[in-house]
Every structure is written in structure tokens, then in C-alpha cells.
Design an enzyme around this catalytic site. Structure first.
Site, PDB file in Angstrom:
ATOM      1  N   SER A 149      68.054 117.358  25.979  1.00 50.68           N
ATOM      2  CA  SER A 149      69.268 117.957  25.433  1.00 50.68           C
ATOM      3  C   SER A 149      69.361 119.382  25.942  1.00 50.68           C
ATOM      4  CB  SER A 149      69.217 117.946  23.904  1.00 50.68           C
ATOM      5  OG  SER A 149      70.235 118.748  23.351  1.00 50.68           O
ATOM      6  N   TYR A 204      64.796 120.041  15.524  1.00 52.01           N
ATOM      7  CA  TYR A 204      65.317 119.254  16.654  1.00 52.01           C
ATOM      8  C   TYR A 204      65.087 119.983  17.967  1.00 52.01           C
ATOM      9  CZ  TYR A 204      68.688 116.865  19.682  1.00 52.01           C
ATOM     10  OH  TYR A 204      69.289 116.194  20.723  1.00 52.01           O
TER      11      TYR A 204
END
Length: 240
Positions: free
Chosen positions: A133, A146
Site C-alpha cells: 500500500s 495498518y
């Protein structure tokens, strides 16, 4: 079959499903792994083995890979796509959500890689594609745990690339910004989900999973002596 086997984890929706469809259209036999078997089977792709596997279960991942290789031949690539995005503040996010992301986003990548890497090293060929990501490169509000897992995926991928480069195995990191997937729906805080949705809309919307799948295919289709080490992509309107 003229194309080699590719394994895709988290293939029941979003980037994984789009990648599976694209690779199948290119003629690749596939092993698709996810917890929702009915969603995998609904893709209805030819030359495809669908298995209900949680990638945090290492023996099941390895068993499924062995089964697919017996049917379709050696694994030429794996797309480690399975992951969870559970947003929250460190002070009050349920610790169980941290554990789930660490297990899925980090250990799942390691387990998928271990299942195919020894064979690739023996053949001196293969491609490991890790879907990380943009949150593996920078921080965002309410993303601390995260972000930690995605920074880990970036670091793991680069270190692994250094380990295997001389053996002819390629390691690729795909780092998308916001993508229209089901990831956000699993966040437990309604306030954070609402804020995230508003942020996406302010950026003019998120990426279509098909765009990320095409980036994966682009990296994979390069000549064996070329490694696209990292692709970072995001909606033009996404500032961060």
C-alpha cells in the site's frame, strides 16, 4: 497449457479477483485462495483451482500449492494480495484488530512466499508479487497499526529481493493508494469509516481494482532479467 501456474491469495474480491480475471484471460492456470470459496467459484475461470484457505494457516497454504502444482506444474508467480485494513487509534483500537492485521498482512505474505520460493530457487526462476500500500511508504491518520504492517511488507519485499536476486527470482512490491474494495467495511469505528469515505470523495474517488491488476500484470510480463521493484499508484486527486 502454454502458460505457467500463478497463485493469487485474497482472490474473492477487489484486487485479487481483478487480478485473477486478468491472468486467466492471458491463459494462465490459477490457484485462487480465500476464505469465501463461493466467491472464488463464482468467478468461473478455466484452468483454475479454488481453495478455501486462510493464508494465516501455513500448512493449508502449502497443501493447496502442492495440489495445484501436481495439476498445473510449477508455480511461476504468486500474488500475495490477501490483507486486512482495520483502521483505528492506538489508544482505543481493539488489540484483536492489530493481531489480525499482523497475522494476515505480514505472516500471510511470508507463508505464501515460503510455499513457492524453494521451488523457484531450485528452478532459478519465478516472481513474488506483494501487494502492499502507499501506507507502506507514508503515514495516515487512524492508520498506525495498518501502516506498521504495510511498512513491514515493503521492508520484507526489499530484503527478500536482495536475498534471491542472484538466483533469478524477482520480487515486486505493488503500492496502491485508496482502492474501491471491501477493505474499509471491516473497520469497526463508524466515525473512521465515514471520515475515510469523505476523504476518498474529496480526492475524486479511489482506484478501480482493475487498474491495480493491470499494474501487477505489467510487472509480471517484463523479461526475466528485468525486475520492476516497486509500483506506486494512486488516484490523481489523492494528495497523500
Amino acid at each position: 497449457m502454454t502458460k505457467p501456474l500463478v497463485v493469487v491469495t485474497g482472490a474473492s474480491s477487489g484486487i485479487g479477483a481483478a487480478t485473477a480475471r486478468l491472468l486467466s484471460a492471458q491463459g494462465h492456470p490459477l490457484l485462487l485462495l480465500a476464505r469465501r470459496l463461493e466467491r472464488l467459484e463464482a468467478l468461473d475461470l478455466p484452468l483454475t483451482l479454488c481453495r478455501k484457505v486462510d493464508v494465516t494457516d501455513r500448512p493449508r497454504v502449502e497443501e493447496a500449492v502442492r495440489e495445484a502444482e501436481e495439476r498445473f506444474g510449477p508455480t511461476d508467480a504468486i500474488v500475495n494480495n490477501a490483507g486486512a485494513m482495520l483502521l483505528g487509534r492506538v489508544a482505543d483500537q481493539p488489540v484483536e484488530e492489530w493481531d489480525r492485521m499482523i497475522d494476515l498482512n505480514i505472516k500471510g505474505v511470508l507463508y505464501g512466499t515460503r510455499a513457492v520460493l524453494p521451488g523457484m530457487l531450485g528452478r532459478r526462476a519465478g516472481t513474488i508479487i506483494n501487494v502492499s500500500s502507499i501506507a507502506g511508504r507514508k503515514t495516515f491518520p487512524n492508520h498506525a497499526a495498518y501502516v506498521a504492517t504495510k511498512f513491514a511488507v515493503h521492508a520484507l519485499s526489499e530484503n527478500l529481493r536482495e536475498e534471491v536476486a542472484a538466483s533469478g527470482v524477482r520480487v515486486v512490491t505493488i503500492a496502491p493508494g485508496a482502492v474501491e474494495t471491501e477493505l474499509l467495511s471491516h473497520t469497526s469505528s463508524e466515525e473512521i469509516k465515514s471520515d475515510y469515505q469523505a476523504w476518498k470523495e474529496s480526492a475524486g474517488g479511489a482506484l478501480d481494482p482493475q487498474v491495480v491488476a493491470e499494474a501487477i500484470l505489467y510487472a509480471y510480463r517484463q523479461p526475466p532479467n528485468v525486475t520492476v521493484r516497486e509500483i506506486v499508484l494512486a488516484a490523481t486527486g489523492q494528495e497523500g
